[in-house]
Design a protein around this motif. Structure first.
Motif, PDB file in Angstrom:
ATOM      1  N   VAL A  82       0.848  -1.199   0.000  1.00  0.00           N
ATOM      2  CA  VAL A  82       0.000   0.000   0.000  1.00  0.00           C
ATOM      3  C   VAL A  82       0.883   1.249   0.000  1.00  0.00           C
ATOM      4  CG1 VAL A  82      -1.679   1.339   1.340  1.00  0.00           C
ATOM      5  CG2 VAL A  82      -1.964  -1.130   1.103  1.00  0.00           C
ATOM      6  N   ALA A  85       2.106   1.762  -3.429  1.00  0.00           N
ATOM      7  CA  ALA A  85       1.035   2.329  -4.255  1.00  0.00           C
ATOM      8  C   ALA A  85       0.920   3.835  -4.024  1.00  0.00           C
ATOM      9  CB  ALA A  85      -0.289   1.645  -3.932  1.00  0.00           C
ATOM     10  N   TRP A  86       0.993   4.262  -2.763  1.00  0.00           N
ATOM     11  CA  TRP A  86       0.896   5.687  -2.453  1.00  0.00           C
ATOM     12  C   TRP A  86       2.069   6.457  -3.056  1.00  0.00           C
ATOM     13  CZ3 TRP A  86       3.886   9.221   0.216  1.00  0.00           C
ATOM     14  CH2 TRP A  86       3.261  10.439   0.534  1.00  0.00           C
ATOM     15  N   VAL A 205      -4.662   5.386  -5.997  1.00  0.00           N
ATOM     16  CA  VAL A 205      -4.054   4.710  -4.848  1.00  0.00           C
ATOM     17  C   VAL A 205      -4.773   3.393  -4.576  1.00  0.00           C
ATOM     18  CG1 VAL A 205      -3.703   4.823  -2.351  1.00  0.00           C
ATOM     19  CG2 VAL A 205      -3.134   6.786  -3.764  1.00  0.00           C
ATOM     20  N   ILE A 206      -6.107   3.410  -4.665  1.00  0.00           N
ATOM     21  CA  ILE A 206      -6.885   2.192  -4.413  1.00  0.00           C
ATOM     22  C   ILE A 206      -6.527   1.107  -5.424  1.00  0.00           C
ATOM     23  CG2 ILE A 206      -9.201   1.174  -4.503  1.00  0.00           C
ATOM     24  CD1 ILE A 206     -10.266   3.780  -3.320  1.00  0.00           C
ATOM     25  N   TRP A 208      -3.880   0.760  -7.377  1.00  0.00           N
ATOM     26  CA  TRP A 208      -2.503   0.278  -7.256  1.00  0.00           C
ATOM     27  C   TRP A 208      -2.348  -0.551  -5.991  1.00  0.00           C
ATOM     28  CZ3 TRP A 208       1.996   0.554 -10.264  1.00  0.00           C
ATOM     29  CH2 TRP A 208       1.839   1.193 -11.498  1.00  0.00           C
ATOM     30  N   SER A 209      -3.101  -0.227  -4.949  1.00  0.00           N
ATOM     31  CA  SER A 209      -3.078  -1.044  -3.731  1.00  0.00           C
ATOM     32  C   SER A 209      -3.661  -2.420  -3.999  1.00  0.00           C
ATOM     33  CB  SER A 209      -3.861  -0.353  -2.609  1.00  0.00           C
ATOM     34  OG  SER A 209      -3.265   0.869  -2.240  1.00  0.00           O
ATOM     35  N   GLY A 212      -1.237  -4.287  -5.870  1.00  0.00           N
ATOM     36  CA  GLY A 212      -0.195  -4.740  -4.956  1.00  0.00           C
ATOM     37  C   GLY A 212      -0.621  -5.956  -4.160  1.00  0.00           C
ATOM     38  N   PHE A 213      -1.901  -5.990  -3.759  1.00  0.00           N
ATOM     39  CA  PHE A 213      -2.433  -7.163  -3.053  1.00  0.00           C
ATOM     40  C   PHE A 213      -2.408  -8.390  -3.955  1.00  0.00           C
ATOM     41  CE2 PHE A 213      -6.312  -9.664  -1.877  1.00  0.00           C
ATOM     42  CZ  PHE A 213      -5.822 -10.167  -0.680  1.00  0.00           C
TER      43      PHE A 213
END
Length: 309
Positions: A82, A85-86, A205-206, A208-209, A212-213
């Motif tokens: 996360v 992502a940020w 951000v959401i 890419w998070s 990432g998950f």
């Protein structure tokens, strides 16, 4: 027949893992119009984080329970993704809103090399193990139908089930939730989405998070199978032919494309590889993707884009 089914099942299970990684490409492309070349590096970075945290956290906190150690390591690795992502949104994509697609692609290439280097600098460059308790002993199925049964790896079976569950949940999230609809709106037109009050930065951000998950789960599965090493990023790039085959904008396409690639490379290696000296499994997916680029560039389920001038 039994051997054919054994190969077919193995291909389907591998294809499900390809689909999971391809889903990361599709999610980011649908939400931002960016072809995220860094997805393979994200898989490697996430797997390195999980492998090292599963060593550091139990040792640092004196935790003897392996399950609890793995859960804490997973949460820590997810927090890191996360954070990644940020940083990507804040310092890369946020500066490139409404830029040309090639500019965004080059930005993701920069992110790729940064994550490759940072991952090895922070977590080390050795080969690490991830043990999340997936059973590794093979089992025999349909012994009453086929002599000797069909040999299936339990680890592959559990991994395929986890990947299938993830794909189903994320597909439902994208299709039926307000956030998912906002992601699709942002993908269609950044400026129009902003004009109706959709916060572009938060959406990126959401997404890419979430990517990432997906990378973390894929990295854990592949790391458990192959060990965490630099080649993981190359394995993840096998998802590129999958998204070309299924379509860059289609979640179902990522699933179908992964299954086709997985089954195709296994069957071709077994039945054709012996006649040509082997090695087909390495290049089969890319050759099939090339054919699709020539015949149907948008993929099986992708949207055909027509620009009127």
């Amino acid at each position: 027949m039994g051997f054919f089914l054994e190969t077919l099942i193995g291909g389907l299970m591998t294809g499900m893992l390809y689909s999971l990684i391809a889903l990361g490409f599709v999610l980011i492309f649908k939400a931002s119009g960016v072809f995220n070349f860094a997805q393979g590096a994200m898989v490697l970075f996430a797997a390195l984080a999980m492998a090292r945290f599963s060593e550091w956290i139990p040792a640092g906190l004196g935790i003897e329970s392996k399950t609890l150690g793995n859960i804490l390591a997973f949460l820590a690795a997810m927090a890191v993704m996360v954070g990644v992502a940020w940083v990507i949104e804040r310092w890369v994509l946020g500066k490139l809103v409404n830029q040309e697609g090639i500019t965004l692609l080059m930005a993701t290439l920069g992110v790729t090399y940064f994550l490759d280097g940072a991952g090895q600098t922070i977590f080390g460059s050795d080969i690490y193990k991830i043990d999340v308790g997936l059973p590794k002993d093979p089992i025999f199925l349909l012994e009453n139908v086929f002599q000797g049964g069909i040999l299936v790896g339990q680890e592959d079976l559990y991994a395929a089930l986890i990947a299938a569950s993830m794909v189903a949940v994320l597909a439902a999230f994208f299709q039926y939730t307000a956030t998912g609809r906002a992601l699709r709106a942002v993908a269609d037109d950044h400026q129009a989405a902003q004009s109706i009050g959709i916060p572009l930065n938060r959406i990126w951000v959401i997404v890419w998070s979430v990517a990432g998950f997906v990378a973390l789960v894929a990295g854990i599965i592949w790391g458990s199978k192959l060990g965490v090493q630099f080649s993981l990023s190359l394995v993840a790039l096998k998802a590129l032919p999958v998204v070309i085959l299924g379509g860059l904008t289609s979640v179902p396409g990522a699933i179908i494309g992964g299954l086709i690639i997985g089954v195709g490379e296994k069957l071709s290696e077994v039945y054709i590889g012996s006649m040509v000296g082997g090695g087909i499994e390495i290049w089969f997916a890319y050759a099939l993707a090339l054919v699709f680029l020539l015949v149907r560039p948008q993929g099986l389920f992708g949207e055909k884009i027509i620009d009127r001038v």
